[in-house]
Design an enzyme around this catalytic site. Structure first.
Site, short mmCIF file in Angstrom:
data_model
loop_
_atom_site.label_atom_id
_atom_site.label_comp_id
_atom_site.label_asym_id
_atom_site.label_seq_id
_atom_site.Cartn_x
_atom_site.Cartn_y
_atom_site.Cartn_z
N LYS A 173 0.81 -1.23 0.00
CA LYS A 173 0.00 0.00 0.00
C LYS A 173 0.83 1.27 0.00
O LYS A 173 0.42 2.29 -0.53
CB LYS A 173 -0.93 0.03 1.21
CG LYS A 173 -2.12 -0.89 1.04
CD LYS A 173 -3.22 -0.56 2.01
CE LYS A 173 -4.40 -1.48 1.77
NZ LYS A 173 -5.43 -1.37 2.77
N LYS A 177 -6.40 -10.45 -5.26
CA LYS A 177 -7.60 -10.58 -4.40
C LYS A 177 -8.64 -9.52 -4.76
O LYS A 177 -8.30 -8.42 -5.21
CB LYS A 177 -7.22 -10.51 -2.91
CG LYS A 177 -6.95 -9.13 -2.38
CD LYS A 177 -7.02 -9.08 -0.84
CE LYS A 177 -6.93 -7.62 -0.41
NZ LYS A 177 -7.30 -7.34 0.94
N LYS A 220 -11.53 -3.43 -2.63
CA LYS A 220 -12.30 -2.23 -2.92
C LYS A 220 -11.44 -1.13 -3.55
O LYS A 220 -11.96 -0.16 -4.07
CB LYS A 220 -13.06 -1.73 -1.70
CG LYS A 220 -12.27 -1.54 -0.44
CD LYS A 220 -13.21 -1.05 0.63
CE LYS A 220 -13.02 -1.41 2.04
NZ LYS A 220 -12.15 -1.93 2.82
N1 AQP Z 1 -10.92 -10.70 -1.38
C1 AQP Z 1 -11.11 -11.03 -0.12
N2 AQP Z 1 -11.29 -12.34 0.22
C2 AQP Z 1 -11.49 -12.69 1.51
N3 AQP Z 1 -11.49 -11.80 2.53
C3 AQP Z 1 -11.31 -10.50 2.26
N4 AQP Z 1 -11.27 -9.38 3.03
C4 AQP Z 1 -11.07 -8.31 2.24
N5 AQP Z 1 -10.95 -8.69 0.94
C5 AQP Z 1 -11.11 -10.04 0.92
C6 AQP Z 1 -11.43 -9.38 4.48
O1 AQP Z 1 -12.43 -8.45 4.78
C7 AQP Z 1 -12.18 -7.82 6.03
C8 AQP Z 1 -12.35 -6.35 5.89
O2 AQP Z 1 -11.32 -5.80 5.20
P1 AQP Z 1 -11.08 -4.24 5.22
O3 AQP Z 1 -12.14 -3.54 4.50
O4 AQP Z 1 -10.86 -3.76 6.59
O5 AQP Z 1 -9.73 -4.16 4.58
P2 AQP Z 1 -9.12 -4.61 3.27
O6 AQP Z 1 -8.58 -5.97 3.39
O7 AQP Z 1 -8.18 -3.51 3.12
O8 AQP Z 1 -10.28 -4.58 2.15
P3 AQP Z 1 -9.98 -4.49 0.63
O9 AQP Z 1 -11.24 -4.49 -0.11
O10 AQP Z 1 -8.99 -5.48 0.25
O11 AQP Z 1 -9.40 -3.05 0.48
P4 AQP Z 1 -7.97 -2.59 0.03
O12 AQP Z 1 -7.97 -2.71 -1.45
O13 AQP Z 1 -7.93 -1.17 0.50
O14 AQP Z 1 -6.95 -3.45 0.69
C9 AQP Z 1 -10.80 -8.27 6.45
O15 AQP Z 1 -10.96 -9.27 7.42
C10 AQP Z 1 -10.21 -8.87 5.20
O16 AQP Z 1 -9.34 -9.92 5.52
#
Ligand code: AQP
Length: 326
Positions: free
Chosen positions: A114, A194, A197
């Site tokens: 990131k 993966k 968002k």
């Molecule tokens: N693709 C995924 N498969 C399984 N689990 C996932 N999680 C996120 N993406 C997947 C799980 O969802 C929870 C919330 O995540 P978050 O919103 O706090 O953070 P994140 O992992 O940063 O979400 P994103 O969508 O992947 O955003 P970015 O792109 O900003 O990194 C967590 O428990 C995560 O494991």
């Protein structure tokens, strides 16, 4: 043994997608029946580590709370609140930060992914320490998260262990709970990455708020692999394997059974059935989201913050004594 506690958090940085639903949120709901206490948090302080607009953050944290209630977090059984309304999280993060090694933080994959140089800040670097504080301030025993968070959970256990060894036994070492199927849902446009968002392509993810048509379109346009066989094989067929995992999660049917049924008929029929399963599975969530009242969401979150502050303050009284600041 005292009550068994679960803690987990989610960032209000964007619309929730089926990745976070399958990897984490679905579990949050199920764990309400399996643990004595479930504590869930909209981690808005974490969301400030990337560039953001204040009005947008204000709206998204409210929407996130509303979506958590819609997926089935029950405020009568779970404690639900905004992280920023419980300042003890930050106080404990400072204390744990004094025990965290720079080398270990630099090795965090999410930080490396990131923190592109232009946007690097202390918040992104210290993110896993604040996450550890979120969990430890409630002395949680288990944390339901997707696979991408296991390294941060390892750090949390290290920090808890270091604190206990230096200042006396205070924190349980929390275990990670990841689902057997769906701990890592992949992007629909690139099944080697993966579902996330922050992916620039909206077609890469299915949002919990998407309507039936959008869901069908996205699934039908999902990148599949060459050939036409429906096979569960992450090496040779990551696109099809990803859809099979989603299919299995949303129908509750085992993957081999689905492979048997859809092995003939080609990708078209298969994708149609996957789309229908997701549409059906998400319909109650969307209905509950639409039915919720904004004032009710605000009231639930205010009540949750009050309880969370009291509980976190009880933990911090002992922590302050142990570290010598009382
Ligand atoms: N693709 C995924 N498969 C399984 N689990 C996932 N999680 C996120 N993406 C997947 C799980 O969802 C929870 C919330 O995540 P978050 O919103 O706090 O953070 P994140 O992992 O940063 O979400 P994103 O969508 O992947 O955003 P970015 O792109 O900003 O990194 C967590 O428990 C995560 O494991």
């Amino acid at each position: 043994m005292g009550p068994r506690r679960v803690f987990s958090g989610i960032q209000p940085t964007g619309d929730f997608h089926v990745g976070s639903y399958v990897g984490a949120l679905r579990n949050w709901v199920a764990l309400q029946d399996q643990f004595d206490e479930t504590i869930y948090c909209v981690v808005d302080l974490h969301a400030m580590t990337v560039p953001y607009d204040p009005a947008d953050l204000r709206a998204r944290r409210h929407e996130s709370a509303r979506m958590l209630l819609a997926v089935g977090v029950d405020p009568d059984r779970s404690l639900l609140y905004y992280q920023s309304e419980v300042p003890q999280h930050v106080e404990l993060a400072w204390i744990l930060g004094t025990l965290a090694g720079l080398g270990q933080l630099e090795r965090m994959t999410q930080f490396k992914e990131k923190a592109d140089r232009a946007k690097q800040n202390l918040g992104i670097f210290a993110y896993p320490v604040l996450q550890a504080a979120d969990i430890l301030v409630h002395k949680a025993h288990a944390v339901p998260v997707g696979d991408d968070q296991s390294q941060h959970l390892e750090l949390t256990r290290d920090l808890a262990h270091r604190f206990n060894s230096r200042f006396g036994e205070e924190f349980p070492l929390p275990e990670t709970i990841t689902p057997e199927i769906g701990s890592r849902i992949m992007s629909l446009t690139d099944p080697t990455a993966k579902m996330s968002k922050s992916d620039p392509s909206p077609r890469s993810r299915i949002l919990l708020k998407d309507g039936p048509d959008e869901i069908s379109k996205k699934v039908k346009a999902a990148v599949t692999d060459t050939g036409s066989d429906v096979v569960y094989d992450w090496e040779a067929k990551p696109g099809v394997s990803n859809l099979l995992e989603l299919f299995s999660v949303f129908t509750g049917r085992p993957i081999p059974e689905l492979v048997d049924e859809y092995s003939v008929g080609g990708y078209g029929v298969f994708k149609g059935a996957v789309a229908d399963a997701i549409v059906e599975g998400l319909a109650p969530v969307r209905e509950a989201y639409d039915a919720l009242d904004d004032a009710e969401v605000t009231e639930v979150m205010a009540r949750g913050a009050g309880t969370a502050r009291d509980r976190a303050e009880t933990s911090m009284k002992t922590v302050r004594e142990r570290v010598g600041i009382v």
